[in-house]
Design an enzyme around this catalytic site. Structure first.
Site, mmCIF file in Angstrom:
data_model
loop_
_atom_site.group_PDB
_atom_site.id
_atom_site.type_symbol
_atom_site.label_atom_id
_atom_site.label_comp_id
_atom_site.label_asym_id
_atom_site.label_seq_id
_atom_site.Cartn_x
_atom_site.Cartn_y
_atom_site.Cartn_z
ATOM 1 N N THR A 99 55.466 41.664 59.505
ATOM 2 C CA THR A 99 54.164 41.595 60.181
ATOM 3 C C THR A 99 53.072 42.025 59.219
ATOM 4 O O THR A 99 53.190 43.053 58.544
ATOM 5 C CB THR A 99 54.154 42.503 61.426
ATOM 6 O OG1 THR A 99 55.203 42.101 62.303
ATOM 7 C CG2 THR A 99 52.831 42.407 62.153
ATOM 8 N N LEU B 233 54.072 48.735 61.773
ATOM 9 C CA LEU B 233 54.253 47.286 61.731
ATOM 10 C C LEU B 233 55.618 46.990 61.134
ATOM 11 O O LEU B 233 56.066 47.672 60.218
ATOM 12 C CB LEU B 233 53.161 46.614 60.886
ATOM 13 C CG LEU B 233 51.710 46.721 61.365
ATOM 14 C CD1 LEU B 233 50.785 46.019 60.387
ATOM 15 C CD2 LEU B 233 51.537 46.154 62.764
ATOM 16 N N ASP B 234 56.262 45.943 61.631
ATOM 17 C CA ASP B 234 57.533 45.510 61.059
ATOM 18 C C ASP B 234 57.324 44.985 59.642
ATOM 19 O O ASP B 234 56.200 44.655 59.240
ATOM 20 C CB ASP B 234 58.162 44.419 61.923
ATOM 21 C CG ASP B 234 58.617 44.937 63.274
ATOM 22 O OD1 ASP B 234 58.864 46.151 63.397
ATOM 23 O OD2 ASP B 234 58.720 44.117 64.218
ATOM 24 N N ARG B 235 58.425 44.866 58.918
ATOM 25 C CA ARG B 235 58.368 44.443 57.515
ATOM 26 C C ARG B 235 57.575 43.149 57.330
ATOM 27 O O ARG B 235 56.761 43.024 56.413
ATOM 28 C CB ARG B 235 59.795 44.268 56.986
ATOM 29 C CG ARG B 235 59.865 43.741 55.566
ATOM 30 C CD ARG B 235 61.281 43.653 55.059
ATOM 31 N NE ARG B 235 61.303 43.271 53.659
ATOM 32 C CZ ARG B 235 62.143 43.764 52.764
ATOM 33 N NH1 ARG B 235 63.037 44.659 53.116
ATOM 34 N NH2 ARG B 235 62.095 43.364 51.505
#
Length: 295
Positions: free
Chosen positions: A139, A135-137
């Site tokens: 998200t 997951l992105d930072r």
């Protein structure tokens, strides 16, 4: 960490040797190499065996996985963790916003990996950080961590074979043209950019996103999204292509008037348990900042 796995060999498993059987249940080449180097790493009927040892119906195959050294360059830091589920093989976490998953430049002590390292250090257990879905930072939501090499190998194969089903929720600007639908549009790196992606019908790789409108607000909508493919920034690029970009998206729709991060949440995961095959299903509630536009 030390884990022992036992397998009763049946007629239907034959013909095979120990190595062939272990590959079939998900052991990677690296795991087999480690088992060969481990004293009594592979046993057949309690006798030290080799990967080439032939198996017979009724045999008991036993392997011992050991792991002494924790992940390098991950400093244990006391950070809050939201643990959704844990057993001997997997750890499910609900990641908050503004937390990178792995250490990187300028992010050495504020990541999920740092918090997990601390969690296991306090328990006196070594732990190698193996994150299966990324997951992105910004998200939020559900992440699977494998607790040993075998569960990591099996889960990685499941991810590759699309056996791990991921469902997301997103707050987007406006409302899609239909209450539910599919975006089937190839994605490529945007020319001249290191990070940005775009829909590109000539150079892009196929990407498919299914969406359903859950709630409509004054000038935004809450969507449920499921992925058939896993391209970088797929949801963000596809929703912009649809004319409904994610709120707070610094790359594709930098409007922070309602939410101060990318409004994306990993709300559900379903997958077979890597060791038992049991169907696992987990959900994480919508974060408060993504509820605010609809209050």
């Amino acid at each position: 960490m030390k884990r022992i796995f036992e397998y009763d060999i049946k007629d239907t498993d034959l013909p095979c040797n120990a190595g062939e059987y272990l590959k079939r249940i998900g052991c990677s080449h690296q795991i087999l190499v480690r088992l060969k180097k481990t004293e009594k790493g592979i046993l057949v009927n309690e006798e030290w065996a080799y990967v080439r040892t032939p198996l017979k119906a009724g045999d008991l195959l036993k392997i011992t996985l050991t792991e002494e050294a924790p992940s390098e360059n991950i400093v244990p830091i006391p950070l809050p963790l939201s643990i959704v589920y844990e057993d001997q093989d997997i750890l499910l976490l609900n990641k908050p916003a503004d937390m990178p998953v792995h250490p990187s430049i300028n992010n050495y002590d504020n990541t999920l990996a740092n918090g997990v390292a601390w969690y296991y250090a306090q328990k006196g257990e070594s732990f190698v950080f193996r994150c299966i879905n990324r997951l992105d930072r910004d998200t939020t939501g559900l992440l699977i961590l494998a607790k040993h090499a075998l569960s990591a190998s099996v889960l990685s194969a499941q991810m590759k074979n699309r056996e791990i089903h991921r469902t997301y929720q997103a707050v987007v600007a406006g409302t899609p043209p239909f209450s539910e639908g599919t975006v089937d549009a190839p994605i490529a790196r945007k020319e001249g950019s290191v990070m940005e992606r775009c829909v590109d019908f000539e150079k892009g790789e196929r990407a498919v996103t299914h969406y359903r409108v859950l709630k409509e607000g004054k000038d935004c909508s809450l969507l449920e999204l499921s992925l058939e493919t896993g391209r970088t920034h797929q949801i963000r690029v596809h929703m912009k292509h649809l004319g409904c970009p994610l709120l707070g998206d610094y790359l594709y729709y930098p409007d922070f008037s309602q939410i101060h991060r990318v409004a994306l949440h990993s709300c559900a995961l379903s997958f077979p348990h890597p060791m038992t095959g049991e169907t696992m299903h987990f959900e994480a509630p919508l974060p408060e900042d993504m509820k605010k536009p609809f209050l």
